[in-house]
Design an enzyme around this catalytic site. Structure first.
Site, PDB file in Angstrom:
ATOM      1  N   ASP A  30     -35.091  26.551  -8.702  1.00 38.21           N
ATOM      2  CA  ASP A  30     -36.336  26.795  -7.973  1.00 38.21           C
ATOM      3  C   ASP A  30     -37.004  25.480  -7.596  1.00 38.21           C
ATOM      4  O   ASP A  30     -37.104  24.558  -8.413  1.00 38.21           O
ATOM      5  CB  ASP A  30     -37.302  27.611  -8.825  1.00 38.21           C
ATOM      6  CG  ASP A  30     -38.654  27.748  -8.136  1.00 38.21           C
ATOM      7  OD1 ASP A  30     -38.742  28.530  -7.172  1.00 38.21           O
ATOM      8  OD2 ASP A  30     -39.607  27.051  -8.543  1.00 38.21           O
ATOM      9  N   TYR A  83     -43.597  19.914  -4.296  1.00 33.22           N
ATOM     10  CA  TYR A  83     -43.144  19.084  -5.402  1.00 33.22           C
ATOM     11  C   TYR A  83     -42.692  17.715  -4.896  1.00 33.22           C
ATOM     12  O   TYR A  83     -41.640  17.573  -4.267  1.00 33.22           O
ATOM     13  CB  TYR A  83     -41.978  19.742  -6.145  1.00 33.22           C
ATOM     14  CG  TYR A  83     -42.289  21.102  -6.746  1.00 33.22           C
ATOM     15  CD1 TYR A  83     -43.589  21.503  -7.034  1.00 33.22           C
ATOM     16  CD2 TYR A  83     -41.258  21.993  -7.029  1.00 33.22           C
ATOM     17  CE1 TYR A  83     -43.861  22.742  -7.576  1.00 33.22           C
ATOM     18  CE2 TYR A  83     -41.513  23.238  -7.584  1.00 33.22           C
ATOM     19  CZ  TYR A  83     -42.817  23.615  -7.844  1.00 33.22           C
ATOM     20  OH  TYR A  83     -43.080  24.846  -8.386  1.00 33.22           O
ATOM     21  N   LYS A 121     -40.598  27.874  -1.600  1.00 35.27           N
ATOM     22  CA  LYS A 121     -41.929  28.451  -1.437  1.00 35.27           C
ATOM     23  C   LYS A 121     -42.542  28.073  -0.088  1.00 35.27           C
ATOM     24  O   LYS A 121     -42.139  27.085   0.538  1.00 35.27           O
ATOM     25  CB  LYS A 121     -42.830  27.995  -2.588  1.00 35.27           C
ATOM     26  CG  LYS A 121     -42.223  28.288  -3.976  1.00 35.27           C
ATOM     27  CD  LYS A 121     -43.122  27.828  -5.103  1.00 35.27           C
ATOM     28  CE  LYS A 121     -42.472  28.093  -6.456  1.00 35.27           C
ATOM     29  NZ  LYS A 121     -41.443  27.088  -6.786  1.00 35.27           N
TER      30      LYS A 121
END
Length: 337
Positions: free
Chosen positions: A54, A59, A85
């Protein structure tokens, strides 16, 4: 349990290993992490049989997606399950500093919250490019809810609903660009709200159903009824169950520290690692399909795998129940029926 064991999302053809690798550390979360360390964590995960990974554009301000994409695309696409995401558009910005949002040396792309139809589609296409993967298996709406946005929550929630964000998720799923959609959040209440207005398949829930905190038990039970798979993140509650005395990334209040100490006492008495108990407990709930663990390097991940696969006697869970350290009705590992 073995990290290579698999479970399936209830309503979608998506299988995940019951432990996955969370890749925020690949984005230099809290400190610089050389590529070789990140690759060591990935290789340890892969060699252990872990096949769920994931990431998110946020990030490292796109660094994590770029790194993970380089690593996973060395393997056959059919061999792994990948999630990323949407909800932040990464905008080129030369003013990005040496540390932003707890990421060190972030890349020069500033996150801008946008959950509208067009932003979801733009964000998804950019992730495809960075990952080198056309069809991520799961796509989560990242970080939405009153705790995250405060008095701006309604504005962003309207972008998801009347602004077409959920419509974009549905389109991507219907056309086969992703197999499953949902939310990746720290607030179970917003997942409940989403379930009332859109057919989500999964939710990555960080820190809200753990050995320390089970206020979301009723919500978890409703996920079983509605066929929503829960991806457990933050099983250590930002580290308080792994020894750092923090909760939600702040100094933990006294009552929580006392509860952790009580859990630790039972672990000491019965020869069980608190970290092992923390990783294993959430998976006992039938809504849970996997627990995602972050790791900066091979050594950290090897420790997590060891804790996850540690044998814990049924008597340990019974003792936690007897002392009132687990909510009444919360399933525990090893329980029959």
């Amino acid at each position: 349990m073995k990290v290579s064991d698999k479970r399936k999302l209830p309503h979608r053809d998506v299988e995940v290993t019951i432990m996955g690798l969370g890749c925020a550390q690949m984005g230099n979360l809290y400190r610089l992490t050389p590529y070789e360390e990140s690759k060591g964590a990935f290789d340890t995960a892969w060699n252990s049989g872990m096949r769920y990974f994931d990431t998110a554009p946020f990030y490292g301000y796109t660094r994590s997606e770029r790194r993970l994409g380089t690593m996973v695309t060395e393997h056959d696409r059919s061999e792994y399950t990948l999630s990323t995401k949407v909800g932040r558009v990464m905008v080129p910005d030369e003013t990005v500093g040496p540390e932003e949002d707890t990421y060190v040396a972030p890349l020069p792309f500033r996150p801008v919250y946008d959950y509208s139809y067009d932003a979801i589609m733009r964000s998804f296409e950019a992730s495809q490019q960075r990952l080198g993967v056309l069809k991520p298996d799961i796509l989560y709406i990242h970080d939405i809810g009153p705790y995250t946005h405060g008095d701006k929550h309604q504005h962003y929630w309207d972008q998801l609903t009347t602004g077409g964000g959920f419509k974009a998720l549905g389109k991507l799923r219907d056309e086969g660009s992703t197999k499953a959609v949902g939310l990746g959040v720290n607030e179970w209440e917003v997942v409940r709200d989403a379930m009332d207005v859109f057919d989500i398949d999964a939710a990555m829930l960080a820190g809200r159903y753990t050995l320390l905190e089970q206020q979301s038990l009723g919500f978890m039970n409703s996920c079983v009824e509605k066929g929503v798979g829960i991806v457990v993140a933050g099983a250590f509650n930002s580290g308080i169950l792994a020894g750092n005395r923090k909760f939600n990334y702040k100094d933990a209040p006294a009552e929580l520290l006392a509860r952790v100490d009580a859990l630790h006492d039972v672990c000491e008495e019965m020869g069980v690692s608190l970290q092992a108990a923390a990783l294993q407990f959430p998976l006992a709930h039938p809504a849970s399909v996997t627990v995602v663990s972050g790791a900066r390097n091979s050594a950290q991940l090897s420790s997590n795998i060891g804790w996850f696969e540690q044998d814990i006697p049924d008597a340990f869970w019974s003792e936690l129940q007897r002392r009132g350290l687990i909510a009444e009705g919360a399933p525990v590992p090893g329980a029959k029926g």
